[in-house]
Design a protein around this motif. Structure first.
Motif, mmCIF file in Angstrom:
data_model
loop_
_atom_site.group_PDB
_atom_site.id
_atom_site.type_symbol
_atom_site.label_atom_id
_atom_site.label_comp_id
_atom_site.label_asym_id
_atom_site.label_seq_id
_atom_site.Cartn_x
_atom_site.Cartn_y
_atom_site.Cartn_z
ATOM 1 N N GLN A 1 2.986 -0.753 -1.757
ATOM 2 C CA GLN A 1 3.421 -1.701 -0.717
ATOM 3 C C GLN A 1 2.362 -2.977 -0.753
ATOM 4 O OE1 GLN A 1 4.278 -0.040 3.080
ATOM 5 N NE2 GLN A 1 6.076 1.081 2.166
ATOM 6 N N ASN B 1 2.542 5.189 -1.745
ATOM 7 C CA ASN B 1 3.509 4.170 -1.084
ATOM 8 C C ASN B 1 2.633 3.258 -0.330
ATOM 9 O OD1 ASN B 1 5.733 5.967 -1.657
ATOM 10 N ND2 ASN B 1 5.770 6.791 0.398
ATOM 11 N N GLN C 1 7.437 1.073 -6.691
ATOM 12 C CA GLN C 1 7.244 2.033 -6.059
ATOM 13 C C GLN C 1 7.432 3.589 -6.545
ATOM 14 O OE1 GLN C 1 6.931 1.155 -2.127
ATOM 15 N NE2 GLN C 1 6.157 3.075 -1.672
#
Lengths: 474, 474
Positions: free
Chosen positions: B375, B371, B387
């Motif tokens: 990002q 994650n 993602q």
């Protein structure tokens, strides 16, 4: 939806034959299950799998080498060095540490060619054996010798016309790999009367015959010590073989997996083709295969081995590298087994005495069983058996009565397969018929391993079956 | 003697490409050696191999599961149960004993399909997962999933016109195996904008286009969770995929090796194709592949895995059996790894608490790294990164400045390979360019694993390089 049927699948693959795990081995498993479940009324109380050189198989009981297994256990679970400090000799702890420093975790992929440190060990082993340099860059660790053989055959086949010389009788991996990769086997015959000697004239004849049929002969397979024959090549013959490869521009594929299975080391020693090629300063491209499955190691289940490229260019080596990379890496457990095989304990090290005792026991037992079995088989009417100086097998020739041949043919079976099925059903001993390895027309053989416990009882069963078979079909 | 050159070798094999261990990985090894020898003046102090999903690799430090290694050590060296009674929990000792009773020695060849007891464990695992029966007779243990995939592709290719649908981007094993066995890849494109979703219309388009070109489309490969994309298929899409296979008479090859690498299990769970096929009572022939190399097991080096045949006739299964027999058996160490993966400690057993803690730690760390990396990469100018809910990778899309593209082309390099080489040389991070997996014309990506330690420092390096690259080629 059209169901998936054989005709929709690669036809070439369907021609693959592999007798060592064929009809008889499958039947042996069925019989073993019947014995286990207890319901069957069979004329024997155990099935003995003499069809495959699998020393540590249940019931054959060749124990593993303690050093090998101690190193393996410590690399699996390094905390044991602390948790059980008294369970491992110092040299085992040191070896495991050295390996783990190079490998990291044995749960990680290694270099595609194999762990660099282990390839260095193999190179040192080869140098000590041959007296010629060996480079880790030319070594490829493999999942047993079979994986390497299959890869090299795949590389050498450029069209269905590509031929590879294989000995007859041969280990059926070769014909299987040739079928799989759509190449042509070019058989040359070993000389049974001369103790299964490799006959150079027979190789030259085979080349001529194949060329006359439009086959492009690309490589020569030599299995030394022989499988299924147990024959060991002498150095003068090997020199002639190398000369033939030079003259005929052949790649030499040397299957040397039985190099440590020698029953008369003083008189019939093993010489590697690497040594002969280097001694002759020959330019012949050579690939030599070795394995941890045989010898005193007998670690078939780990799937470990290696091949060495000799007189092979950098660009060809790069292609081999690329192809093995697609399979990621050989099993680490097999690689570590290779290290233990090529770098056993040395005199003065704590593990040496036990290692020496264990390996000598295995060598002695194999030699004595092989000699006894060959003598007793040869003494049977209609049986002749070469006294093999190497490998794990005997390949007795049997005369099958005409009536039995006729009956077998009426069942659509090869006569020696019919004989072997009878042997299995009467005694529980599973062998492989000679037709699975190749033999001259009208000859019959079978291959058996020399790995049984209780050799007297075992040979007695072979004798009893043979006598009864002759009587029945007289 | 004519030397052995590439033109004398199988031309088809020379077309094989395998970027995961290609030019960049080879360069990374060179840099690593330079660092080791200390002589080089490099702008980094370690090489990080983000090119391959190898969790236990040195420097990545995903530890092995203790239960797995304890069972492995005890099967390697059974005497430890007595020599070090306090080193092993009771359930480990019991498991090792149970395995050894079936296997005998792990140095022996097993059944060609794999140890019967372990196939029973796998069948029970599949039944519990899917709620549908599974038979050990339909299971083939393998040396990792790759060996099985390669075999099935070999079987399905009947001529160079035989086509197999593969997702783009794909794991390059598929194109490598197709090249090796002389088949035709039929690409269908995943939908990056929809989170790398599998698009059924894209599959149908690809079939039509291939047929128009005379290709016989025989099978469909789905990688779920995706490699390199990390996408996870939802059940309704899977049902549509099965319907397409039915309508078009395709064999479904389901690469499900990342089934346990899920970062949002509640919202994006894994469903097996076996379950969907059985729920739909579909006759589609399915081969599903699994492996111990990924998931929390991460035991790449053992080379273990399996495939299950579903809706496959007895005669086809017999052919598969014959072909795997030529390779004798999968590595026992890998087979035992499969047993530990499919039969982990249960609640109430002595090893359960530690196993639970270890596996939860691995799952959590992977999800949080994935994650964070996605990002931070997406926040970079000219980078967009899906993602991913599954697998071990991210596949960010990068905009490469026109000047850099021009320069790369002048060097004969793909622009993303040029980018990746720069990243390696500046930061020591080795990734694989998108061109190694396939992508739409004019798009550029790279694949990186989410397996680094010190994710902040790692991502900082990616960011720093990207910023500098944009500036340099603006």
């Amino acid at each position: 939806m059209r169901p998936l049927t054989l005709d929709a699948l690669n036809q070439q693959l369907q021609t693959v034959q592999y007798a060592v795990r064929g009809e008889l081995a499958i039947k042996a498993e069925v019989l073993r299950d019947q014995l286990k479940s207890g319901g069957a009324d069979l004329p024997f109380d155990k099935v003995i799998s003499s069809n495959i050189g699998n020393p540590q198989q249940k019931g054959l009981d060749q124990p593993p080498i303690t050093f090998t297994r101690q190193v393996a256990a410590l690399t699996e679970y390094p905390a044991l060095a602390t948790l059980a400090p008294n369970a491992f000799p110092e040299d085992v702890v040191a070896r495991a540490q050295e390996l783990l420093e190079d490998i990291g975790s044995i749960g990680a992929y290694s270099h595609s060619q194999g762990v660099p440190l282990i390839r260095k060990s193999v190179a040192a082993f080869i140098e000590a054996r041959d007296g010629h340099p060996s480079s880790p860059a030319d070594l490829f660790l493999t999942a047993g010798a079979s994986a390497g053989v299959s890869l090299l055959i795949n590389m050498l086949i450029t069209s269905p016309n590509s031929g590879i010389l294989i000995p007859i009788p041969q280990y059926p991996l070769y014909t299987a790999a040739l079928a799989q990769h759509h190449g042509t086997p070019v058989p040359y015959y070993l000389d049974e009367e001369a103790g299964w000697a490799t006959s150079v004239p027979s190789i030259i004849d085979a080349i001529k015959k194949a060329r006359a049929e439009g086959v492009e002969v690309k490589a020569l397979v030599i299995i030394n010590p022989g499988n299924p024959t147990g024959g060991v090549l002498d150095a003068p013959t090997m020199e002639k073989v190398v000369k033939v490869c030079e003259e005929e521009s052949l790649v030499l594929l040397a299957d040397e997996v039985y190099q440590d299975n020698l029953h008369d080391r003083a008189n019939q020693p093993f010489t590697s083709f690497k040594k002969v090629v280097r001694n002759l300063q020959s330019p012949v491209p050579l690939v030599s295969f070795h394995s941890i499955s045989k010898g005193v190691s007998g670690e078939c289940g780990r799937r470990g081995g290696y091949f060495e490229l000799v007189n092979v260019s950098e660009e060809v080596r790069a292609l081999v590298y690329k192809l093995v990379s697609v399979g990621l890496c050989p099993p680490l457990s097999g690689q570590i087994g290779v290290d233990s095989m090529v770098r056993p304990p040395k005199e003065g090290e704590p593990s040496y005495a036990l290692w020496k005792k264990e390996t000598e026991t295995i060598h002695k037992a194999l030699a004595s069983r092989t000699n006894l079995m060959a003598q007793r088989l040869s003494a049977l009417p209609g049986v002749s058996c070469v006294q093999s100086p190497g490998a794990l097998y005997l390949f007795p020739r049997i005369t099958i009565p005409a009536k039995a041949i006729e009956h077998a043919k009426s069942l659509g079976k090869e006569p020696d397969a019919f004989y072997a099925m009878g042997l299995l059903e009467e005694t529980g001993i599973c062998v492989v018929p000679g037709s699975g390895f190749g033999q001259r027309d009208g000859e019959w053989h079978y291959r058996l391993t020399c790995l049984c416990p209780g050799v007297e009882e075992y040979v007695g069963k072979l004798e009893g079956f043979h006598q009864a078979f002759l009587k029945k079909w007289a």
